[in-house]
Design a protein around this motif. Structure first.
Motif, mmCIF file in Angstrom:
data_model
loop_
_atom_site.group_PDB
_atom_site.id
_atom_site.type_symbol
_atom_site.label_atom_id
_atom_site.label_comp_id
_atom_site.label_asym_id
_atom_site.label_seq_id
_atom_site.Cartn_x
_atom_site.Cartn_y
_atom_site.Cartn_z
ATOM 1 N N UNK A 43 0.887 -1.131 0.110
ATOM 2 C CA UNK A 43 -0.167 -0.292 0.260
ATOM 3 C C UNK A 43 0.965 1.135 -0.138
ATOM 4 N N UNK A 44 -0.073 2.615 -0.852
ATOM 5 C CA UNK A 44 1.203 3.386 -0.781
ATOM 6 C C UNK A 44 -0.331 4.696 -0.131
ATOM 7 N N UNK A 45 0.799 5.965 0.100
ATOM 8 C CA UNK A 45 0.081 6.888 1.105
ATOM 9 C C UNK A 45 0.525 7.987 -0.925
ATOM 10 N N UNK A 46 -0.522 8.848 -0.936
ATOM 11 C CA UNK A 46 -0.347 9.622 -2.152
ATOM 12 C C UNK A 46 -0.970 11.127 -2.616
ATOM 13 N N UNK A 47 -0.411 12.274 -2.628
ATOM 14 C CA UNK A 47 -1.151 12.734 -2.268
ATOM 15 C C UNK A 47 -0.491 14.198 -3.835
ATOM 16 N N UNK A 48 -2.037 14.822 -3.959
ATOM 17 C CA UNK A 48 -2.025 15.360 -4.967
ATOM 18 C C UNK A 48 -3.180 16.421 -5.006
ATOM 19 N N UNK A 49 -2.969 17.731 -5.968
ATOM 20 C CA UNK A 49 -3.856 18.484 -6.305
ATOM 21 C C UNK A 49 -4.466 18.617 -7.952
ATOM 22 N N UNK A 50 -5.734 18.200 -7.751
ATOM 23 C CA UNK A 50 -6.367 18.460 -8.509
ATOM 24 C C UNK A 50 -7.506 19.875 -9.136
ATOM 25 N N UNK A 51 -6.739 20.665 -10.599
ATOM 26 C CA UNK A 51 -7.292 22.148 -10.547
ATOM 27 C C UNK A 51 -8.186 21.996 -11.725
ATOM 28 N N UNK A 52 -9.837 22.092 -11.606
ATOM 29 C CA UNK A 52 -10.777 22.397 -12.257
ATOM 30 C C UNK A 52 -10.845 23.699 -13.306
ATOM 31 N N UNK A 53 -11.030 23.810 -14.659
ATOM 32 C CA UNK A 53 -11.215 24.982 -14.951
ATOM 33 C C UNK A 53 -12.942 25.187 -14.246
ATOM 34 N N UNK A 54 -13.272 26.553 -14.822
ATOM 35 C CA UNK A 54 -14.996 26.301 -15.207
ATOM 36 C C UNK A 54 -16.000 26.226 -16.255
ATOM 37 N N UNK A 66 -8.840 4.351 -0.884
ATOM 38 C CA UNK A 66 -9.197 4.826 -0.119
ATOM 39 C C UNK A 66 -9.383 6.663 -0.314
ATOM 40 N N UNK A 67 -10.202 7.333 -0.783
ATOM 41 C CA UNK A 67 -10.158 8.611 -1.575
ATOM 42 C C UNK A 67 -10.209 10.065 -0.033
ATOM 43 N N UNK A 68 -9.425 10.845 -0.354
ATOM 44 C CA UNK A 68 -9.967 12.365 0.779
ATOM 45 C C UNK A 68 -9.903 13.123 0.197
ATOM 46 N N UNK A 98 -13.202 2.338 -1.386
ATOM 47 C CA UNK A 98 -12.301 2.088 -2.173
ATOM 48 C C UNK A 98 -13.257 1.430 -3.376
ATOM 49 N N UNK A 99 -14.406 1.045 -3.106
ATOM 50 C CA UNK A 99 -15.193 -0.326 -3.882
ATOM 51 C C UNK A 99 -16.609 1.031 -4.667
ATOM 52 N N UNK A 100 -16.093 2.488 -4.599
ATOM 53 C CA UNK A 100 -17.380 3.394 -4.394
ATOM 54 C C UNK A 100 -16.857 3.719 -6.098
ATOM 55 N N UNK A 101 -17.923 3.886 -7.634
ATOM 56 C CA UNK A 101 -17.468 4.822 -8.139
ATOM 57 C C UNK A 101 -18.330 6.187 -8.203
ATOM 58 N N UNK A 102 -17.255 6.632 -8.531
ATOM 59 C CA UNK A 102 -17.179 8.214 -9.170
ATOM 60 C C UNK A 102 -17.970 8.930 -10.028
ATOM 61 N N UNK A 121 -4.979 5.636 -0.324
ATOM 62 C CA UNK A 121 -4.667 5.219 0.529
ATOM 63 C C UNK A 121 -4.578 3.616 -0.594
ATOM 64 N N UNK A 122 -4.128 3.286 -1.246
ATOM 65 C CA UNK A 122 -4.237 2.518 -2.716
ATOM 66 C C UNK A 122 -3.490 1.436 -2.584
ATOM 67 N N UNK A 123 -3.216 0.279 -3.441
ATOM 68 C CA UNK A 123 -2.405 -0.343 -4.053
ATOM 69 C C UNK A 123 -0.997 0.368 -4.354
ATOM 70 N N UNK A 124 0.273 0.569 -3.859
ATOM 71 C CA UNK A 124 1.457 0.585 -4.654
ATOM 72 C C UNK A 124 1.316 1.170 -6.337
#
Length: 133
Positions: A43-54, A66-68, A98-102, A121-124
């Protein structure tokens, strides 16, 4: 910190830079950090930013993690399959298991950008996002 615009669906290695992708979106994603978790083999922890245009809209996808989510700027609409759509503003949070569909990840504004901080928190070796048909 390197920022990229994404057009593919799976991670691709280009010149030593990992390009992540979110289907049907040109969101700018910046990988901030990834760390294997010593007490959770594979498992790994991963941190990122996402910028959405208008007005930007993301196609349905899943993270298998697991997505926070923490909203840094603007407002976003988030929804997982079977759940209610939630409009979140700066300082608010959202969780996906982990089972959710976004099903919905949209900028709520047609005039202002939005930016979120995402911690997985996901598979590496798993991609950060996968399309859902």
């Amino acid at each position: 910190m390197k920022k990229h615009h994404f057009s593919a669906v799976f991670p691709v290695l280009l010149g030593g830079i990992i390009i992540l992708s979110y289907p049907a979106t040109s969101a700018e994603v910046a990988m901030l950090f990834k760390q294997d978790l010593a007490d959770m083999p594979g498992k790994a922890g991963q941190l990122l930013t996402v910028e959405f245009a208008p007005g930007e809209v993301s196609a349905p996808h899943r993270h298998n993690a697991h997505t926070f989510v923490y909203v840094l700027e603007g407002s976003v609409v988030m929804q997982v399959q079977g759940g209610e759509a939630k409009t979140l503003t700066a300082g608010q949070t959202f969780y996906e298991n982990p089972d959710d569909i976004h099903t919905v990840a949209n900028n709520a504004s047609d005039t202002e950008p939005a930016k979120i901080l995402v911690f997985f928190i996901k598979d590496s070796d798993a991609p950060a996002s996968m399309p859902v048909e």
